[in-house]
Design a protein around this motif. Sequence first.
Motif, PDB file in Angstrom:
ATOM      1  N   ALA A   1       8.871  -0.108 -39.972  1.00  0.00           N
ATOM      2  CA  ALA A   1       9.354   0.618 -38.833  1.00  0.00           C
ATOM      3  C   ALA A   1       8.813   1.819 -38.781  1.00  0.00           C
ATOM      4  O   ALA A   1       9.041   3.045 -39.339  1.00  0.00           O
ATOM      5  CB  ALA A   1      11.029   0.734 -38.848  1.00  0.00           C
TER       6      ALA A   1
ATOM      7  N   SER B   1      11.164   5.034 -37.733  1.00  0.00           N
ATOM      8  CA  SER B   1      12.296   5.393 -38.598  1.00  0.00           C
ATOM      9  C   SER B   1      12.596   6.670 -38.699  1.00  0.00           C
ATOM     10  O   SER B   1      11.612   7.354 -39.133  1.00  0.00           O
ATOM     11  CB  SER B   1      12.327   4.424 -39.759  1.00  0.00           C
ATOM     12  OG  SER B   1      13.633   4.821 -40.099  1.00  0.00           O
TER      13      SER B   1
ATOM     14  N   TYR C   1       9.890   3.738 -43.851  1.00  0.00           N
ATOM     15  CA  TYR C   1      10.781   2.542 -43.898  1.00  0.00           C
ATOM     16  C   TYR C   1      10.134   1.403 -43.951  1.00  0.00           C
ATOM     17  O   TYR C   1       9.449   0.993 -42.864  1.00  0.00           O
ATOM     18  CB  TYR C   1      11.691   2.763 -42.665  1.00  0.00           C
ATOM     19  CG  TYR C   1      12.971   1.847 -42.448  1.00  0.00           C
ATOM     20  CD1 TYR C   1      14.106   2.204 -42.751  1.00  0.00           C
ATOM     21  CD2 TYR C   1      12.450   0.543 -42.278  1.00  0.00           C
ATOM     22  CE1 TYR C   1      15.175   1.378 -42.370  1.00  0.00           C
ATOM     23  CE2 TYR C   1      13.626  -0.362 -42.168  1.00  0.00           C
ATOM     24  CZ  TYR C   1      14.867   0.155 -42.286  1.00  0.00           C
ATOM     25  OH  TYR C   1      15.970  -0.864 -42.233  1.00  0.00           O
TER      26      TYR C   1
ATOM     27  N   SER D   1      12.540   1.763 -34.593  1.00  0.00           N
ATOM     28  CA  SER D   1      13.386   2.894 -34.364  1.00  0.00           C
ATOM     29  C   SER D   1      14.460   2.735 -35.525  1.00  0.00           C
ATOM     30  O   SER D   1      15.425   3.653 -35.443  1.00  0.00           O
ATOM     31  CB  SER D   1      13.685   3.505 -33.115  1.00  0.00           C
ATOM     32  OG  SER D   1      14.447   2.361 -32.586  1.00  0.00           O
TER      33      SER D   1
ATOM     34  N   THR E   1      17.047   2.896 -38.090  1.00  0.00           N
ATOM     35  CA  THR E   1      17.479   3.940 -39.322  1.00  0.00           C
ATOM     36  C   THR E   1      18.130   3.397 -40.480  1.00  0.00           C
ATOM     37  O   THR E   1      18.782   2.113 -40.300  1.00  0.00           O
ATOM     38  CB  THR E   1      18.300   5.115 -38.711  1.00  0.00           C
ATOM     39  OG1 THR E   1      19.665   4.394 -38.254  1.00  0.00           O
ATOM     40  CG2 THR E   1      17.660   5.573 -37.745  1.00  0.00           C
TER      41      THR E   1
ATOM     42  N   ASP F   1      21.464   4.337 -33.573  1.00  0.00           N
ATOM     43  CA  ASP F   1      20.402   4.968 -34.438  1.00  0.00           C
ATOM     44  C   ASP F   1      20.430   6.594 -34.146  1.00  0.00           C
ATOM     45  O   ASP F   1      19.830   7.048 -33.096  1.00  0.00           O
ATOM     46  CB  ASP F   1      19.307   4.382 -34.516  1.00  0.00           C
ATOM     47  CG  ASP F   1      18.839   2.975 -35.025  1.00  0.00           C
ATOM     48  OD1 ASP F   1      19.367   2.797 -36.076  1.00  0.00           O
ATOM     49  OD2 ASP F   1      18.797   2.001 -34.335  1.00  0.00           O
TER      50      ASP F   1
END
Length: 512
Positions: free
Chosen positions: A216, A219, A456, A471, A473, A495
């Motif tokens: 990601a 992230s 991530y 994006s 988290t 997020d």
Amino acid sequence: MKKLLTLPMYPFLIAAYSVIALLAFNISEVNAGIAVRPLIVMLAGCGVLFACMRLIFKNWQKAGLITGIWIFLFIIYGHLYHYLENTSFVNGSLGRHRIILPVFLLMAGASLFLVWRRKMVSDRISQVFNILGIFLLIYPSFHLVNSIITSEKGQKEASQWTFSQPALQPVNPENLPDVYYIVLDTYTSSKALARDFSFDNSEFEAKLKEMGFYVAECSQTNYPYTQGAITATLNLDYLPELTKRLETINAEDNIWVLLKQSLVRNQLERLGYQTVAFETSYDWSRIEDADIYLGQAQSALLWQQMDPFEKMWVDSTALLVLSDVGIVTRKEDDNILNHPMSDHIQKQLFVLKTLPDIANNPDPTFTFAHILIPHVPYVFAADGTILTDNGFFGTEKAGPINEDYLQKGYTGEIAFINKQMESILSKILARSDTPPIIVLMGDHGVRDDNRVKILYAVYLPDGADNLMYPSITPVNTFRVIFDRYFGTSYGLLPDITYPEEGGEMVVPTVCE
């Protein structure tokens, strides 16, 4: 009782205070058991000194007084040294052993002479100092006991809360996948590495994708500090909601109890998973009641390499003189064992060496590995060489001494851990009979804008990458995993990142 108070017990009370007060001040970072060895050393040393003084003076009160004075000088030496070393007065030039040590030896000699010259020492001195010593120990002892009781009670009740949640219903109960949660402390995102450290991390990301990981790229951490970031991840929620639950068990000031007794851990254990955890340098991330707790074997020999708390205690006393010339902490002629950061190095190498072996366990496992790389101290060069230049770890908190050392040290550790993780992850995947679930992420970045950016990467069996997005988290990680593989319906939370300076920021869907 009055006669008992005339016995000179105060030297032992002062000796005990030096360890108990330090432990009480650091109890949130260490396990109470780590103070046993320095406490034994301190009390035994006090006892030997007291016995010697009794033989010399032939008087209990004189022996007690000189022992008390010398023990007091012994325990304040390190504190005074560090204060004078860091004070702006005379540019800290008074903070030198060659200046302070002779002064302390002179005071020790003068006190011995004065006590020797006295015809007698009143029992009243012991009464007064015994009472003062008892009062001196009351506060740190109360704080210590209260912290231990609160911690144990909080973990027990937090465990009961997490077990009270709806049980997991695995999609494939006959082939439960091992679950790995691997945290690389202070590992920022590739874009931040390129922008702020001129470091190209694309090769590592390409290797992860080649192995089947989803990366990601946008992230961010939910909280730019380790306890908050990990606790939110393992409990599938933000801290305000978790704090409300902690308030019901009077543990709202100890959010880390939900790190040790997390929803993820206890729900997987309820399903039959074994929890695997590693020894770390922080008590709040040390899950010692795990089914399998793995740690670097510690020698029982007193003067061998010490735990960080023991080193802290040594540095607060006159043993600092021996420590600085390498007498106390020397173990053998070895680049690692003689290194100032030996304990940290050994712990990290042990985790890296042991992680792949967990896949050999025939039972389903949930592994929590908090790896302090690329966190300070910077001790690993890109090729794995142990750095000995004090510039990489020479500050009070074992950080780099300037920007140049920070840049070189941090990127060197990134390159080192990248190579290590490529090998470790490949071995885990190759040794796993059932494809595992692997979460690999940073808890936060280094500083400023990159503090909230993180690495991530997630490996999901059966090609479930479509459940991830750029994006995402950490707080949503196990929501996705539990919903996909364990029959829950948590869904996703917004997020959001909560910066250190306050407020909140929605994580952008397009990488900055």
